[in-house]
Design a protein around this motif. Structure first.
Motif, PDB file in Angstrom:
ATOM      1  N   VAL A 115     -14.307   3.109 -37.428  1.00 26.41           N
ATOM      2  CA  VAL A 115     -14.662   3.936 -36.174  1.00 26.41           C
ATOM      3  C   VAL A 115     -16.073   3.657 -35.662  1.00 26.41           C
ATOM      4  N   VAL A 116     -16.162   3.314 -34.584  1.00 28.43           N
ATOM      5  CA  VAL A 116     -17.500   2.915 -33.899  1.00 28.43           C
ATOM      6  C   VAL A 116     -17.616   3.887 -32.554  1.00 28.43           C
ATOM      7  N   SER A 117     -18.658   4.650 -32.893  1.00 21.95           N
ATOM      8  CA  SER A 117     -19.168   6.034 -31.865  1.00 21.95           C
ATOM      9  C   SER A 117     -20.161   5.430 -30.956  1.00 21.95           C
ATOM     10  N   LEU A 133     -12.533  11.132 -40.214  1.00 24.13           N
ATOM     11  CA  LEU A 133     -12.877  11.220 -41.406  1.00 24.13           C
ATOM     12  C   LEU A 133     -11.892  11.765 -42.584  1.00 24.13           C
ATOM     13  N   PRO A 134     -11.122  12.572 -42.108  1.00 18.58           N
ATOM     14  CA  PRO A 134     -10.035  12.936 -42.917  1.00 18.58           C
ATOM     15  C   PRO A 134      -8.887  11.751 -43.387  1.00 18.58           C
ATOM     16  N   HIS A 135      -8.775  11.104 -42.439  1.00 16.25           N
ATOM     17  CA  HIS A 135      -7.819  10.053 -42.527  1.00 16.25           C
ATOM     18  C   HIS A 135      -8.406   8.848 -43.293  1.00 16.25           C
ATOM     19  N   LEU A 136      -9.722   8.786 -43.371  1.00 15.76           N
ATOM     20  CA  LEU A 136     -10.401   7.711 -44.087  1.00 15.76           C
ATOM     21  C   LEU A 136     -10.592   8.022 -45.378  1.00 15.76           C
ATOM     22  N   ARG A 137     -10.754   9.362 -45.585  1.00 13.08           N
ATOM     23  CA  ARG A 137     -10.945   9.822 -47.006  1.00 13.08           C
ATOM     24  C   ARG A 137      -9.837   9.815 -47.678  1.00 13.08           C
ATOM     25  N   ALA A 138      -8.692   9.981 -46.962  1.00 14.96           N
ATOM     26  CA  ALA A 138      -7.234  10.058 -47.561  1.00 14.96           C
ATOM     27  C   ALA A 138      -6.829   8.685 -48.032  1.00 14.96           C
ATOM     28  N   ARG A 182      -9.183   6.713 -48.931  1.00 12.95           N
ATOM     29  CA  ARG A 182     -10.255   6.284 -49.983  1.00 12.95           C
ATOM     30  C   ARG A 182     -10.921   5.037 -49.373  1.00 12.95           C
ATOM     31  N   ARG A 183     -11.099   4.814 -48.203  1.00 13.15           N
ATOM     32  CA  ARG A 183     -11.868   3.492 -47.586  1.00 13.15           C
ATOM     33  C   ARG A 183     -11.794   3.545 -46.089  1.00 13.15           C
ATOM     34  N   GLY A 184     -12.825   2.931 -45.667  1.00 13.52           N
ATOM     35  CA  GLY A 184     -13.103   2.847 -44.327  1.00 13.52           C
ATOM     36  C   GLY A 184     -14.671   2.775 -43.999  1.00 13.52           C
ATOM     37  N   SER A 185     -14.875   2.291 -42.603  1.00 14.37           N
ATOM     38  CA  SER A 185     -16.243   2.182 -41.922  1.00 14.37           C
ATOM     39  C   SER A 185     -16.410   3.074 -40.860  1.00 14.37           C
ATOM     40  N   VAL A 186     -17.454   3.613 -40.737  1.00 15.60           N
ATOM     41  CA  VAL A 186     -17.866   4.400 -39.425  1.00 15.60           C
ATOM     42  C   VAL A 186     -19.236   3.893 -39.176  1.00 15.60           C
ATOM     43  N   VAL A 187     -19.269   3.642 -37.595  1.00 12.87           N
ATOM     44  CA  VAL A 187     -20.602   3.178 -37.212  1.00 12.87           C
ATOM     45  C   VAL A 187     -21.024   4.373 -36.169  1.00 12.87           C
ATOM     46  N   HIS A 223     -17.800   3.842 -45.894  1.00 11.29           N
ATOM     47  CA  HIS A 223     -19.081   3.800 -45.564  1.00 11.29           C
ATOM     48  C   HIS A 223     -19.538   4.362 -44.047  1.00 11.29           C
ATOM     49  N   VAL A 224     -20.665   4.952 -44.188  1.00  9.76           N
ATOM     50  CA  VAL A 224     -21.120   5.510 -42.900  1.00  9.76           C
ATOM     51  C   VAL A 224     -22.439   4.962 -42.573  1.00  9.76           C
TER      52      VAL A 224
END
Length: 318
Positions: free
Chosen positions: A90-92, A129-134, A136-141, A183-184
């Motif tokens: 996700v890029v916000s 976040l719930p999808h990324l947590r499910a 167990r990986r991902g990146s948010v900026v 990662h956030v």
């Protein structure tokens, strides 16, 4: 058995129809990412989607939605997962600006800026976040601003919202430390040459412009895309950002005395007085959405006062 390559990551970009959001989408397209582009105006979004496909994005989902609308954000995120099968990043970037002293700006406009920049970012995180947590990986900026570390005159709503985005990023980082693969990141950007200054709301007064030294939207979008794929908790763009933040913290009285005059000279165009206007704060203005704002590098605005003073001094001597 032949090894299968991992699926191409899916990245949701908000504010994707203009400025830094559009530039980040372009860069991610060049890197071959599948994209989901979210912004308020459908026509500019479809234009951005075509550009991203031409740059190499294997697939692009168009999501016309306002990040201030929590239910609309929930539907958009669910649509991405349904159509693409996953959500990996996700890029916000969605954001708006209003110029006016605290007592000059209407409550509606002040609130709308905070809702878009801060609460809109929270809405996106709440549903992504719930999808990324499910998984167990991902990146948010979360894209912030140098203004989120200091205070400047006539930008109270934007300042408050960007201080809040910085806090939101830290909060999300702390709350997701239990998932090592998630990662956030927070990116603080300097002045960027985007249309946001002409799209802004004004209580009436000089037009805003990016303070020097000004980055191109492409440079900012490239940094955001890099941090998404090489996460780090905090990234600051530009040396001027660091110097300004240091002055704000270590020399508050000096900063407060000088920020008004410097802001008026370097971050305002006094030759162009804006009438009271809501700009694009409450609703999309599709015709003004594009990559850059035509402000240039900002070097000229930075050295113009010095060169003028030199010319005047030489004139007095002759």
């Amino acid at each position: 058995m032949p090894q299968t390559s991992p699926p191409t990551p899916v990245v949701l970009v908000t504010g994707a129809s203009s400025g830094v959001g559009l530039a980040a989408a372009h860069e991610l397209a060049r890197r071959g990412r599948r994209l989901a582009l979210l912004a308020r105006g459908e026509e500019p979004l479809r234009r951005a989607a075509e550009e991203c496909r031409a740059l190499g994005a294997p697939s692009v989902v168009v999501l016309p939605a306002d990040v201030r609308d929590d239910a609309a954000v929930a539907r958009a995120v669910a649509q991405v997962v349904r159509l693409e099968g996953s959500l990996d990043g996700v890029v916000s970037c969605a954001g708006v600006v209003a110029y006016g002293r605290l007592e000059e700006l209407s409550a509606d406009l002040f609130d709308a800026v905070v809702q878009a920049n801060l609460l809109g970012s929270a809405n996106v995180l709440r549903h992504a976040l719930p999808h990324l947590r499910a998984r167990r990986r991902g990146s948010v900026v979360l894209v912030g601003s140098m203004i989120g570390h200091i205070a400047v005159p006539t930008m109270g709503a934007y300042t408050v919202s960007k201080w809040g985005v910085r806090a939101l990023a830290r909060q999300a980082l702390v709350e997701n430390r239990d998932v090592p693969g998630l990662h956030v990141s927070y990116v603080s950007l300097p002045g960027i040459d985007t249309p946001i200054y002409r799209q802004a709301a004004y209580a009436g007064g000089p037009a805003g412009q990016p303070p020097p030294v000004v980055w191109s939207a492409e440079k900012a979008g490239g940094l955001v895309a890099h941090v998404l794929e090489h996460p780090r908790p905090v990234t600051h763009g530009g040396a001027f950002d660091r110097v300004t933040r240091l002055g704000f913290v270590l020399l508050p009285r000096v900063f407060d005395a000088w920020v008004g005059p410097l802001f008026g000279r370097l971050a305002s165009d006094r030759s162009d007085v804006m009438p009271p206007t809501e700009g694009n704060v409450r609703r999309s203005v599709p015709g003004s959405n594009r990559l850059d704002g035509g402000h240039g590098s900002g070097v000229g605005s930075a050295i113009r006062p010095v060169s003028t003073a030199v010319r005047r001094g030489l004139g007095r001597r002759t």
